[in-house]
Design a protein around this motif. Structure first.
Motif, mmCIF file in Angstrom:
data_model
loop_
_atom_site.group_PDB
_atom_site.id
_atom_site.type_symbol
_atom_site.label_atom_id
_atom_site.label_comp_id
_atom_site.label_asym_id
_atom_site.label_seq_id
_atom_site.Cartn_x
_atom_site.Cartn_y
_atom_site.Cartn_z
ATOM 1 N N GLU A 95 5.667 -1.363 -0.418
ATOM 2 C CA GLU A 95 6.234 -2.565 0.194
ATOM 3 C C GLU A 95 5.660 -3.849 -0.387
ATOM 4 N N ASP A 139 1.158 -1.238 -2.796
ATOM 5 C CA ASP A 139 1.904 -0.143 -2.180
ATOM 6 C C ASP A 139 3.412 -0.353 -2.342
ATOM 7 N N ARG A 166 2.240 -4.644 -0.610
ATOM 8 C CA ARG A 166 0.910 -5.059 -0.131
ATOM 9 C C ARG A 166 -0.146 -4.704 -1.172
ATOM 10 N N ASN A 194 -2.199 -9.248 2.198
ATOM 11 C CA ASN A 194 -1.628 -8.067 2.868
ATOM 12 C C ASN A 194 -0.161 -8.253 3.233
ATOM 13 N N SER A 195 0.494 -9.254 2.643
ATOM 14 C CA SER A 195 1.907 -9.489 2.928
ATOM 15 C C SER A 195 2.784 -8.530 2.125
ATOM 16 N N THR A 196 3.971 -8.282 2.648
ATOM 17 C CA THR A 196 4.951 -7.463 1.927
ATOM 18 C C THR A 196 5.828 -8.371 1.062
ATOM 19 N N ARG A 197 6.602 -7.748 0.179
ATOM 20 C CA ARG A 197 7.518 -8.540 -0.646
ATOM 21 C C ARG A 197 8.504 -9.315 0.229
ATOM 22 N N GLU A 198 8.987 -8.674 1.280
ATOM 23 C CA GLU A 198 9.947 -9.326 2.174
ATOM 24 C C GLU A 198 9.312 -10.530 2.865
ATOM 25 N N GLU A 199 8.088 -10.351 3.312
ATOM 26 C CA GLU A 199 7.392 -11.462 3.975
ATOM 27 C C GLU A 199 7.171 -12.621 3.010
#
Length: 433
Positions: A83, A81, A85, A120-125
């Motif tokens: 973000e 997605d 994920r 399920n992590s975002t790029r920022e995470e």
């Protein structure tokens, strides 16, 4: 476990034409040799107490399996997605299992497969995870970097770890351009990551064979910190293979024997008749997950397929079964004895077709999962549920019979338990040249 090393060294001497191997040892003598080298190991599995009866059943027809092309960058991006994920994790894992990854994706996707990044992590995470892990890594690296020569002279374990690492790094994948030549940056990173791992898990430290597990990861990740954490996570899976008691190796040899007996009791009986029933010729396969059996590029493909944990648990054991099934005819028709079986299996290195093996292993898994009468022991190895057959627990002592042919699977085989020093310095030389 030192005995496994001696057996492998004997085979390597045979392949090199060493004088020590010019006189072929008869199988009976080699069996005695292993029994002496590995106290407590009973070579003959037949009629041993504590065995669970596993009967031969009709597994049904084995399906035809086809594989697909490696997952492309476009396919990967379609499943992410805005973000960052991963949208359909099960579907992505299935694609990776069926075809692996194009090389351009490995640097990113291996971090998910090994658990460094959450699916399920975002790029920022993920960026925040990397920042934290950088600090943690270099704190550990500083610990061994700051040890003085005087301190190291008084710390035999650190000294021994360093000596083993330096020795192994100098002979790990040196034909690969990433590691070839003197003072190669790749070799320096390999050394530093392994030394830092000793600080991360000082009780285990470094054991020969671990450099084989790190080398492909570092080659793909190309970053010291990320490669360390991916390696550490892989070692979480492989840890028991390298522990003093070798519980992981014991368990896997039991499980492999259980699966092979169900698939081909005739072949198992033949191996037992040649004092090879414990399948110790598969030791290196299991210890370093086929790293020495396939080309470097093939091992990248094989590992990422296995890391999906599809289609069942312990899929690597079905890969062993697939290879052994392919070699059964030659081993039995040529009446190979103990020596010849060991030599033949060792000589398979770099000659196995990875796609054929993966197809056959997947077909075996489907065949077993479609069977409604799998013995409970097999269901437990593959972690399958809903078996229609109820077999006794190992402590009840009761047998169950399905069909008219029974075969024994060892419940508690004995593998040598040496000292920590002998384990590290002797046993795992099986994974070295």
């Amino acid at each position: 476990m030192g005995g496994f090393s001696k057996v492998t060294n004997f085979i390597f001497d045979s392949l090199r034409g060493s004088d020590s191997a010019t006189q072929q040892r008869p199988p009976s003598e080699m069996a005695d040799f292993i029994s002496d080298a590995i106290p407590g190991l009973k070579i003959n599995q037949q009629e041993e107490p504590g065995f669970e009866v596993i009967t031969r059943i009709d597994l049904g027809k084995r399906p035809e399996v086809h594989r697909r092309q490696p997952v492309s960058i476009e396919e990967w991006m379609k499943n992410m997605d805005s973000e960052g994920r991963i949208l359909n994790v099960d579907s992505v894992k299935q694609m990776i299992f069926k075809g692996g990854l194009c090389h351009a994706l490995r640097k990113e996707v291996w971090k998910f497969l090994l658990g460094y990044f959450s699916w399920n992590s975002t790029r920022e995470e993920r960026a925040n995870v990397q920042k934290r892990k950088i600090d943690e890594y270099f704190r550990m690296k500083l610990q061994w970097k700051s040890v003085s020569e005087e301190q190291e002279r008084r710390n035999y374990r650190l000294r021994d770890y360093r000596s083993l690492i330096e020795k192994d790094v100098n002979r790990t994948d040196r034909t690969n351009k990433f590691y070839e030549g003197q003072d190669n940056p790749g070799l320096i990173l390999l050394h530093d990551i392994l030394m830092t791992y000793c600080m991360y898990d000082f009780d285990l430290g470094y054991v020969q064979g671990m450099s084989d597990l790190l080398s492909p990861i570092l080659y793909v990740i190309e970053n010291e910190v990320d490669a360390f954490w991916c390696f550490a996570l892989y070692m979480d899976q492989m840890h028991q293979n390298f522990e003093e008691q070798m519980q992981g190796m014991k368990t896997q040899l039991i499980q492999l024997s259980t699966l092979l007996r169900l698939l081909d009791s005739e072949f198992c009986s033949y191996l037992e008749s040649q004092d090879s029933g414990y399948l110790y010729f598969c030791f290196r396969w299991l210890l370093i997950r086929f790293k020495r059996e396939f080309s470097f590029q093939d091992i990248l493909h094989l590992w990422e397929v296995m890391w999906t944990e599809l289609p069942c648990q312990n899929f690597h054991l079905l890969i062993c079964c697939a290879i052994l099934e392919s070699e059964k005819q030659q081993i039995m028709e040529k009446h190979y004895g103990f020596n010849e079986i060991l030599k033949h299996i060792n000589e398979l290195s770099m000659k196995i077709n990875v796609e054929e093996v993966l197809c056959k292993a997947e077909a075996i898994s489907i065949q077993m999962m479609n069977c409604k009468e799998l013995p409970q022991a097999v269901c437990e190895v593959l972690r399958l549920e809903n078996s229609a057959v109820t077999t006794p627990d190992s402590d009840t002592g009761e047998d169950e019979t399905v069909g008219d042919i029974s075969c024994a699977a060892p419940a508690h085989p004995v593998v040598s338990n040496g000292t920590k020093e002998s384990t590290e310095q002797e046993a795992h030389t099986i994974a070295t040249d």
